[in-house]
Design an enzyme around this catalytic site. Structure first.
Site, PDB file in Angstrom:
ATOM      1  N   GLY A  11      -7.063  -0.235   8.506  1.00  0.00           N
ATOM      2  CA  GLY A  11      -5.937   0.551   7.990  1.00  0.00           C
ATOM      3  C   GLY A  11      -6.363   1.385   6.789  1.00  0.00           C
ATOM      4  NE  ARG A  73      -5.210  -1.532  12.406  1.00  0.00           N
ATOM      5  CZ  ARG A  73      -5.273  -2.006  11.167  1.00  0.00           C
ATOM      6  NH1 ARG A  73      -6.338  -2.670  10.773  1.00  0.00           N
ATOM      7  NH2 ARG A  73      -4.274  -1.813  10.321  1.00  0.00           N
ATOM      8  CG  ASP A 104     -10.128  -9.745   7.842  1.00  0.00           C
ATOM      9  OD1 ASP A 104      -9.701  -8.598   8.081  1.00  0.00           O
ATOM     10  OD2 ASP A 104      -9.479 -10.773   8.108  1.00  0.00           O
ATOM     11  CB  THR A 126      -7.037  -5.149   2.753  1.00  0.00           C
ATOM     12  OG1 THR A 126      -5.726  -5.447   3.236  1.00  0.00           O
ATOM     13  CG2 THR A 126      -7.531  -6.350   1.968  1.00  0.00           C
ATOM     14  CG  ASP A 128      -2.808  -6.824   4.262  1.00  0.00           C
ATOM     15  OD1 ASP A 128      -1.818  -6.102   4.023  1.00  0.00           O
ATOM     16  OD2 ASP A 128      -3.376  -6.870   5.364  1.00  0.00           O
ATOM     17  CG  ASP A 130      -5.993 -10.391   3.777  1.00  0.00           C
ATOM     18  OD1 ASP A 130      -6.727  -9.454   3.411  1.00  0.00           O
ATOM     19  OD2 ASP A 130      -5.601 -10.523   4.951  1.00  0.00           O
ATOM     20  CG  MET A 170       3.064  -3.448   5.768  1.00  0.00           C
ATOM     21  SD  MET A 170       1.871  -2.105   5.917  1.00  0.00           S
ATOM     22  CE  MET A 170       2.447  -1.326   7.426  1.00  0.00           C
ATOM     23  N   GLY A 171       1.510  -7.120   4.597  1.00  0.00           N
ATOM     24  CA  GLY A 171       0.657  -8.178   4.050  1.00  0.00           C
ATOM     25  C   GLY A 171       0.021  -9.066   5.097  1.00  0.00           C
ATOM     26  NE  ARG A 172      -2.924  -7.803  10.359  1.00  0.00           N
ATOM     27  CZ  ARG A 172      -3.729  -6.790  10.584  1.00  0.00           C
ATOM     28  NH1 ARG A 172      -4.898  -6.737   9.981  1.00  0.00           N
ATOM     29  NH2 ARG A 172      -3.394  -5.847  11.417  1.00  0.00           N
ATOM     30  NE  ARG A 269      24.321  -1.413   6.480  1.00  0.00           N
ATOM     31  CZ  ARG A 269      25.481  -1.940   6.826  1.00  0.00           C
ATOM     32  NH1 ARG A 269      25.563  -3.237   7.099  1.00  0.00           N
ATOM     33  NH2 ARG A 269      26.566  -1.180   6.919  1.00  0.00           N
ATOM     34  CG  HIS A 275       2.347   2.604   8.269  1.00  0.00           C
ATOM     35  ND1 HIS A 275       3.142   2.235   9.318  1.00  0.00           N
ATOM     36  CD2 HIS A 275       1.137   2.055   8.494  1.00  0.00           C
ATOM     37  CE1 HIS A 275       2.430   1.519  10.175  1.00  0.00           C
ATOM     38  NE2 HIS A 275       1.216   1.380   9.698  1.00  0.00           N
ATOM     39  CD  GLN A 277       4.915  -2.188   2.234  1.00  0.00           C
ATOM     40  OE1 GLN A 277       4.807  -3.301   1.747  1.00  0.00           O
ATOM     41  NE2 GLN A 277       5.228  -2.002   3.495  1.00  0.00           N
ATOM     42  NE  ARG A 278      -2.270   1.406   6.013  1.00  0.00           N
ATOM     43  CZ  ARG A 278      -2.183   1.103   7.316  1.00  0.00           C
ATOM     44  NH1 ARG A 278      -1.801  -0.102   7.675  1.00  0.00           N
ATOM     45  NH2 ARG A 278      -2.488   1.972   8.239  1.00  0.00           N
TER      46      ARG A 278
HETATM   47  O1  F6P Z   1      -3.939  -4.676   6.798  1.00  0.00           O
HETATM   48  C1  F6P Z   1      -3.135  -3.670   6.283  1.00  0.00           C
HETATM   49  C2  F6P Z   1      -1.857  -3.544   7.075  1.00  0.00           C
HETATM   50  O2  F6P Z   1      -1.082  -2.521   6.479  1.00  0.00           O
HETATM   51  C3  F6P Z   1      -1.052  -4.824   7.215  1.00  0.00           C
HETATM   52  O3  F6P Z   1      -0.329  -5.143   6.052  1.00  0.00           O
HETATM   53  C4  F6P Z   1      -0.218  -4.512   8.414  1.00  0.00           C
HETATM   54  O4  F6P Z   1       0.174  -5.674   9.100  1.00  0.00           O
HETATM   55  C5  F6P Z   1      -1.138  -3.691   9.259  1.00  0.00           C
HETATM   56  O5  F6P Z   1      -2.126  -3.158   8.410  1.00  0.00           O
HETATM   57  C6  F6P Z   1      -0.466  -2.558   9.991  1.00  0.00           C
HETATM   58  O6  F6P Z   1      -1.404  -1.942  10.803  1.00  0.00           O
HETATM   59  P1  F6P Z   1      -1.190  -0.550  11.530  1.00  0.00           P
HETATM   60  O7  F6P Z   1      -1.258   0.524  10.507  1.00  0.00           O
HETATM   61  O8  F6P Z   1      -2.340  -0.473  12.493  1.00  0.00           O
HETATM   62  O9  F6P Z   1       0.149  -0.608  12.211  1.00  0.00           O
END
Ligand code: F6P
Length: 345
Positions: A11, A73, A104, A126, A128, A130, A170-172, A269, A275, A277-278
């Site tokens: 990601g 990916r 990872d 990441t 996350d 993690d 997010m955060g998996r 609600r 996304h 967040q990214r």
């Molecule tokens: O690992 C980063 C992350 O944003 C996770 O928090 C989330 O589960 C995943 O990637 C989402 O992936 P994609 O952008 O492929 O939907």
């Protein structure tokens, strides 16, 4: 002088461009290397699709989100003869050392290539947070800041409408983003994958808040990977898995919205930040950490220290063996969650 390859995989993440810029700046001006950026993560290495990175092409990117190299990916080890193809590409392009920047999955490929004899230096990335062996990954602070600002904004709607708002972050499988943003944003309940939840307890916290504070609204922050006590899987947004076997998480906030409203009668609600967040510009911490990782990675590549990952330990940048760094994911610190629990309800 050497030829160094760089790629960004997995990601995208705020702070990737500062790493690339730092590798190129120190790599060219101090070490005299040539630097090649492979496009779209491991896909670019498999297809030998790369571009030479220069001082000019990496200038003005420090504050930019995403990655100028693109990402994917792609799992080399899910492609027929993937490892052989990658090694052939690297040889054809004359790459001496490869610096993969990723989580990872991406770094797991770097570790296998190193075991196969190719020099690699990993940089952990990441939102996350993690990855074991590093106290923080860049991108995390930016994601937390964005989520915190969103929670602040959700407060005004929750309060105006007397609603419970469930905010999914997010955060998996790790609750770092949920716990940090929930603490910073003053959430009334925070649900994380490390602590399976009982929806009746969530409702008790909300009722307790209403009774003790006189407030008629509440904010619940839930991690996308949160699960229910007594077993059960995390909610998923799609049936398919990616090439590393990960399902797409998402949707728990909608389940909670319905269940909280049914049990408490309080209008509810859900908001899924996704996304957002990214995206966008990295905060200062992530620009600095990315820059420090980039400098440390190009120094390690130049010194001949391979099979390692850059890591933040306390305030110092160190190198750790990829083997050690990738053994286990880094799950949420229970002490941090205990601090957050003080403010539930
Ligand atoms: O690992 C980063 C992350 O944003 C996770 O928090 C989330 O589960 C995943 O990637 C989402 O992936 P994609 O952008 O492929 O939907």
């Amino acid at each position: 002088m050497a030829r160094i390859g760089v790629l960004t995989g997995g990601g995208d993440c705020p702070g990737l461009n500062p790493v690339i810029r730092a590798i190129v700046r120190k790599g060219i001006t101090v070490h005299g290397h040539e630097i090649f950026g492979f496009r779209k993560g491991w896909k670019g290495v498999l297809e030998n699709d790369a571009v030479e990175l220069t001082l000019q092409s990496t200038s003005g990117i420090l504050h930019r989100g995403g990655t100028i190299l693109g990402t994917s990916r792609t799992n080399v080890y899910k492609v027929d003869d993937g490892e052989a193809k990658v090694l052939a590409s690297l040889k054809e392009r004359g790459i001496d050392v490869l610096i993969p920047i990723g989580g990872d999955d991406t770094l797991g490929v770097a570790r296998k290539l190193f075991a196969a004899g190719f020099p690699t230096v990993g940089v952990p990335k990441t939102i996350d947070n993690d990855l074991a062996a590093t106290d923080f990954t860049f991108g995390f602070q930016t994601a937390v800041q964005i989520a915190t600002e969103a929670i602040d904004r959700l407060h005004s709607t929750a309060e105006s409408h007397d609603r419970v708002i469930v905010c999914e972050v997010m955060g998996r499988d790790a609750g770092w983003i949920a716990c940090y943003s929930g603490l910073a944003g003053g959430a009334d309940v925070i649900l994380v994958p490390e602590r399976p939840f009982d929806v009746d307890e969530v409702c008790d916290h909300i009722r307790h808040r209403y009774e003790t504070t006189g407030k008629t609204f509440a904010i619940v922050v839930v991690s996308e990977g949160a699960t229910r006590a007594g077993g059960g899987e995390a909610a998923t947004a799609a049936d398919s898995v990616d090439s590393f076997g990960h399902v797409r998480l998402g949707g728990i906030a909608f389940e909670l919205e319905r269940e909280i409203e049914e049990r408490t009668g309080f209008e509810s609600r859900a908001t899924v930040l996704g996304h957002i967040q990214r995206g966008g510009s990295p905060v200062a911490f992530d620009r600095v950490l990315g820059t420090r990782f980039g400098v440390a990675a190009i120094d390690a590549a130049s010194d001949g220290t391979y099979g390692v990952m850059t890591a933040l330990r306390g305030t110092a940048i160190e190198l750790v063996a990829l083997d050690d760094a990738l053994k286990e994911p880094k799950l949420l610190d229970p002490e941090l969650y205990a601090t957050a629990e003080v403010f539930f309800g």
